[in-house]
Design an enzyme around this catalytic site. Structure first.
Site, mmCIF file in Angstrom:
data_model
loop_
_atom_site.group_PDB
_atom_site.id
_atom_site.type_symbol
_atom_site.label_atom_id
_atom_site.label_comp_id
_atom_site.label_asym_id
_atom_site.label_seq_id
_atom_site.Cartn_x
_atom_site.Cartn_y
_atom_site.Cartn_z
ATOM 1 N N CYS A 1 0.828 -1.208 0.000
ATOM 2 C CA CYS A 1 0.000 0.000 0.000
ATOM 3 C C CYS A 1 0.865 1.263 0.000
ATOM 4 O O CYS A 1 1.878 1.347 0.694
ATOM 5 C CB CYS A 1 -0.922 -0.011 1.216
ATOM 6 S SG CYS A 1 -2.048 1.399 1.249
ATOM 7 N N CYS B 1 0.531 4.594 6.980
ATOM 8 C CA CYS B 1 -0.092 4.420 8.300
ATOM 9 C C CYS B 1 0.875 3.679 9.231
ATOM 10 O O CYS B 1 1.288 2.545 8.937
ATOM 11 C CB CYS B 1 -1.403 3.651 8.164
ATOM 12 S SG CYS B 1 -2.489 4.348 6.894
ATOM 13 N N CYS C 1 0.439 -0.117 10.303
ATOM 14 C CA CYS C 1 -0.074 -1.111 9.353
ATOM 15 C C CYS C 1 1.004 -2.018 8.753
ATOM 16 O O CYS C 1 2.031 -1.551 8.247
ATOM 17 C CB CYS C 1 -0.839 -0.417 8.235
ATOM 18 S SG CYS C 1 -1.687 -1.588 7.156
ATOM 19 N N CYS D 1 -17.037 -8.396 4.992
ATOM 20 C CA CYS D 1 -16.293 -7.151 4.797
ATOM 21 C C CYS D 1 -15.007 -7.427 4.022
ATOM 22 O O CYS D 1 -14.162 -8.196 4.472
ATOM 23 C CB CYS D 1 -15.982 -6.551 6.163
ATOM 24 S SG CYS D 1 -15.068 -5.014 6.054
ATOM 25 N N CYS E 1 -19.853 -5.210 2.910
ATOM 26 C CA CYS E 1 -19.035 -4.100 3.402
ATOM 27 C C CYS E 1 -17.708 -4.128 2.653
ATOM 28 O O CYS E 1 -17.193 -5.216 2.358
ATOM 29 C CB CYS E 1 -18.799 -4.262 4.908
ATOM 30 S SG CYS E 1 -17.708 -2.999 5.593
ATOM 31 N N CYS F 1 -19.252 2.954 8.115
ATOM 32 C CA CYS F 1 -18.623 2.190 9.196
ATOM 33 C C CYS F 1 -17.325 2.920 9.485
ATOM 34 O O CYS F 1 -16.435 2.963 8.629
ATOM 35 C CB CYS F 1 -18.355 0.758 8.735
ATOM 36 S SG CYS F 1 -17.288 -0.185 9.854
ATOM 37 N N ARG G 1 -18.220 -2.147 17.371
ATOM 38 C CA ARG G 1 -17.549 -3.424 17.121
ATOM 39 C C ARG G 1 -16.237 -3.525 17.877
ATOM 40 O O ARG G 1 -15.337 -2.701 17.719
ATOM 41 C CB ARG G 1 -17.290 -3.634 15.623
ATOM 42 C CG ARG G 1 -16.687 -5.024 15.342
ATOM 43 C CD ARG G 1 -16.601 -5.359 13.858
ATOM 44 N NE ARG G 1 -17.893 -5.189 13.242
ATOM 45 C CZ ARG G 1 -18.120 -4.340 12.238
ATOM 46 N NH1 ARG G 1 -17.142 -3.635 11.722
ATOM 47 N NH2 ARG G 1 -19.337 -4.218 11.739
HETATM 48 N N1 SAM Z 1 -6.676 0.567 3.154
HETATM 49 C C1 SAM Z 1 -7.949 0.827 3.690
HETATM 50 C C2 SAM Z 1 -7.962 1.929 4.694
HETATM 51 O O1 SAM Z 1 -6.966 2.135 5.382
HETATM 52 O O2 SAM Z 1 -9.000 2.580 4.826
HETATM 53 C C3 SAM Z 1 -8.615 -0.397 4.261
HETATM 54 C C4 SAM Z 1 -7.875 -1.392 5.095
HETATM 55 S S1 SAM Z 1 -7.205 -0.823 6.645
HETATM 56 C C5 SAM Z 1 -6.212 -2.192 7.080
HETATM 57 C C6 SAM Z 1 -8.581 -0.794 7.743
HETATM 58 C C7 SAM Z 1 -8.354 -0.398 9.177
HETATM 59 O O3 SAM Z 1 -7.749 -1.453 9.906
HETATM 60 C C8 SAM Z 1 -7.453 0.789 9.464
HETATM 61 O O4 SAM Z 1 -8.083 2.011 9.259
HETATM 62 C C9 SAM Z 1 -7.131 0.576 10.928
HETATM 63 O O5 SAM Z 1 -8.084 1.236 11.761
HETATM 64 C C10 SAM Z 1 -7.225 -0.932 11.102
HETATM 65 N N2 SAM Z 1 -5.902 -1.515 11.335
HETATM 66 C C11 SAM Z 1 -4.931 -1.676 10.418
HETATM 67 N N3 SAM Z 1 -3.819 -2.205 10.967
HETATM 68 C C12 SAM Z 1 -4.090 -2.373 12.291
HETATM 69 C C13 SAM Z 1 -3.340 -2.857 13.396
HETATM 70 N N4 SAM Z 1 -2.084 -3.247 13.258
HETATM 71 N N5 SAM Z 1 -3.924 -2.905 14.599
HETATM 72 C C14 SAM Z 1 -5.219 -2.497 14.748
HETATM 73 N N6 SAM Z 1 -5.970 -2.015 13.740
HETATM 74 C C15 SAM Z 1 -5.417 -1.941 12.517
HETATM 75 C C1 DTB Z 2 -11.433 -2.211 11.125
HETATM 76 O O1 DTB Z 2 -11.695 -1.195 11.800
HETATM 77 N N1 DTB Z 2 -10.683 -3.222 11.549
HETATM 78 C C2 DTB Z 2 -10.519 -4.217 10.499
HETATM 79 C C3 DTB Z 2 -11.468 -3.677 9.394
HETATM 80 N N2 DTB Z 2 -11.857 -2.405 9.893
HETATM 81 C C4 DTB Z 2 -11.025 -3.639 7.996
HETATM 82 C C5 DTB Z 2 -9.118 -4.429 10.131
HETATM 83 C C6 DTB Z 2 -8.248 -4.840 11.286
HETATM 84 C C7 DTB Z 2 -6.889 -5.092 10.778
HETATM 85 C C8 DTB Z 2 -5.981 -5.616 11.839
HETATM 86 C C9 DTB Z 2 -4.597 -5.829 11.338
HETATM 87 C C10 DTB Z 2 -4.447 -6.826 10.242
HETATM 88 O O2 DTB Z 2 -5.042 -7.927 10.304
HETATM 89 O O3 DTB Z 2 -3.694 -6.543 9.318
HETATM 90 FE FE1 SF4 Z 3 -2.820 1.169 3.397
HETATM 91 FE FE2 SF4 Z 3 -2.747 -0.066 5.746
HETATM 92 FE FE3 SF4 Z 3 -3.079 2.554 5.656
HETATM 93 FE FE4 SF4 Z 3 -5.071 0.935 4.815
HETATM 94 S S1 SF4 Z 3 -4.289 1.102 6.901
HETATM 95 S S2 SF4 Z 3 -4.313 2.782 3.803
HETATM 96 S S3 SF4 Z 3 -3.859 -0.741 3.951
HETATM 97 S S4 SF4 Z 3 -1.256 1.433 4.961
#
Ligand code: SAM
Ligand code: DTB
Ligand code: SF4
Length: 366
Positions: free
Chosen positions: A72, A76, A79, A116, A147, A207, A279
């Site tokens: 990506c 973030c 992530c 989702c 979703c 959401c 959630r």
């Molecule tokens: N790329 C899209 C975005 O960021 O909107 C969708 C996928 S992203 C992984 C969805 C959400 O997962 C993020 O906004 C964040 O709140 C959550 N998330 C991602 N990595 C995480 C982590 N290591 N621990 C907890 N929540 C996480």
């Molecule tokens: C949200 O708030 N939590 C989910 C979903 N929306 C997409 C994602 C959690 C991701 C946790 C880290 C991972 O599995 O990479």
């Molecule tokens: Fe990309 Fe992860 Fe950020 Fe979603 S949360 S925009 S997958 S870097």
């Protein structure tokens, strides 16, 4: 019993006429006072609001699938999927539609009511949309709520997704506006809110929630809830994630949030957004049963089911069945689920705002 005035007013508003009074005028000071109230008062108020609006022992289950993993462009700091961090994750292409539909069928058979689909994109490309739309159509045709979480969307994409049958779009504000820049630099808080308003205007349920444990303060957590609760409509679902610390990310060594502070935030979310699903999202593998039980008591009424989130582990069906049995919880089904306020016609959403002055300090209408 004397509750702190904002908590008393919120308790009264959240339970009034079956919780039909939804406020969109929360102040930061009020939210902080709620989050910081004596724990027993906060839990009492949150659980009362919960019971006035929801069946207290019913939990909705959503199943996640990563339809496009890694690589990506966003940075973030939490992530595993950001190309800016070396987390050892290998990037994959967008999954084929048939494989996604097969996973959705399994999720339905295991009791999930919502599917989702998440993609590690800054925003979807034109060439990705036909497959994405086919996924929404196919999952919807199975009788599941749909979703997606695909990053930022433009005006054309939201309309196409709505037409395909998208019920919810997940796009988290993640934290307070003040803390946001310490976590993400490649897009702004305003970018996030812009996508949320496009989604809402297209008639797709929002959401949106955040992550706790990003090194934020209690005031940041309160501010994040104010942002969500003061949107023109409360999000239909509010995911509250606990940071899963990923080696190789900038936040890998952040001190974990205290579980009591996590529960406090769930409780405040329930009080401030009485009719939204709250959630209990990422991080359940690090929580013991008692913490999860407190979250459910505080008003969490949805979880991610299955043994995987996007790139990390989740408790799985067996552990969740045992937990639900121990706590006397049942999974919401399409037929037994409560009337979902977020699925009411737009004209009926957004009940009147009640000025705080209409409530006495003990929570009774003045
Ligand atoms: N790329 C899209 C975005 O960021 O909107 C969708 C996928 S992203 C992984 C969805 C959400 O997962 C993020 O906004 C964040 O709140 C959550 N998330 C991602 N990595 C995480 C982590 N290591 N621990 C907890 N929540 C996480
Ligand atoms: C949200 O708030 N939590 C989910 C979903 N929306 C997409 C994602 C959690 C991701 C946790 C880290 C991972 O599995 O990479
Ligand atoms: Fe990309 Fe992860 Fe950020 Fe979603 S949360 S925009 S997958 S870097």
């Amino acid at each position: 019993m004397t509750l702190t005035p904002p908590l008393a007013a919120a308790l009264s508003a959240g339970t009034a006429t079956g919780g039909a009074v939804l406020r969109h005028d929360w102040s930061a000071a009020e939210a902080l006072e709620i989050v910081s109230a004596p724990l027993n008062d906060l839990l009492y108020a949150a659980h009362s609001v919960h019971r006035a609006n929801w069946s207290a022992n019913t939990i909705q289950k959503s199943q996640l699938l990563s339809i496009k993993t890694g690589g990506c462009a966003e940075d973030c700091g939490y992530c595993s999927q950001s190309a800016h961090h070396d987390t050892g994750l290998s990037a994959s292409k967008l999954m084929e539609v048939e494989r996604v539909l097969a996973e959705a069928a399994k999720a339905k058979a295991a009791g999930s009511t919502r599917f989702c689909m998440g993609a590690a994109w800054r925003s979807p490309k034109e060439r990705d949309m036909p497959a994405v739309l086919a996924m929404v159509e196919g999952v919807k045709a199975m009788g599941l709520e749909t979703c997606m979480t695909l990053g930022m969307l433009d005006d054309i994409q939201v309309v196409a997704l709505k037409r395909a049958g998208l019920d919810y779009y997940n796009h988290n504000v993640d934290t307070s506006e003040a803390h946001y820049g310490r976590v993400i630099t490649t897009r702004t808080y305003a970018d996030r809110l812009d996508t949320l308003s496009r989604v809402r205007d297209a008639g797709i349920n929002v959401c949106s929630g955040g992550i706790l444990g990003l090194g934020e303060t209690a005031a940041d957590r309160a501010d994040m809830l104010v942002t969500l609760a003061n949107l023109p409509e409360h999000p239909g679902s509010v995911p509250i994630n606990m940071l899963i610390a990923i080696p190789g990310t900038p936040l890998a060594d952040t001190a974990p949030i205290d579980p009591v502070d996590f529960v406090r935030t769930i409780a405040a979310a329930r009080i401030m957004m009485p009719k939204s699903y709250v959630r209990l999202s990422a991080g359940r593998t690090e929580m013991n049963d008692a913490t999860q039980a407190l979250c459910f008591f505080a008003g969490a009424n949805s979880v991610f089911a299955g043994d995987r989130l996007l790139t990390t582990d989740n408790p799985g069906e067996d552990a969740d069945s045992a937990l639900f049995a121990k706590l006397g919880l049942v999974a919401e089904t399409a037929s037994t689920g409560p009337v979902k306020p977020c699925l009411q016609p737009v004209a009926q959403r957004g009940a009147p705002t009640v000025p705080r002055s209409e409530f006495a300090a003990d929570g009774a209408p003045a």
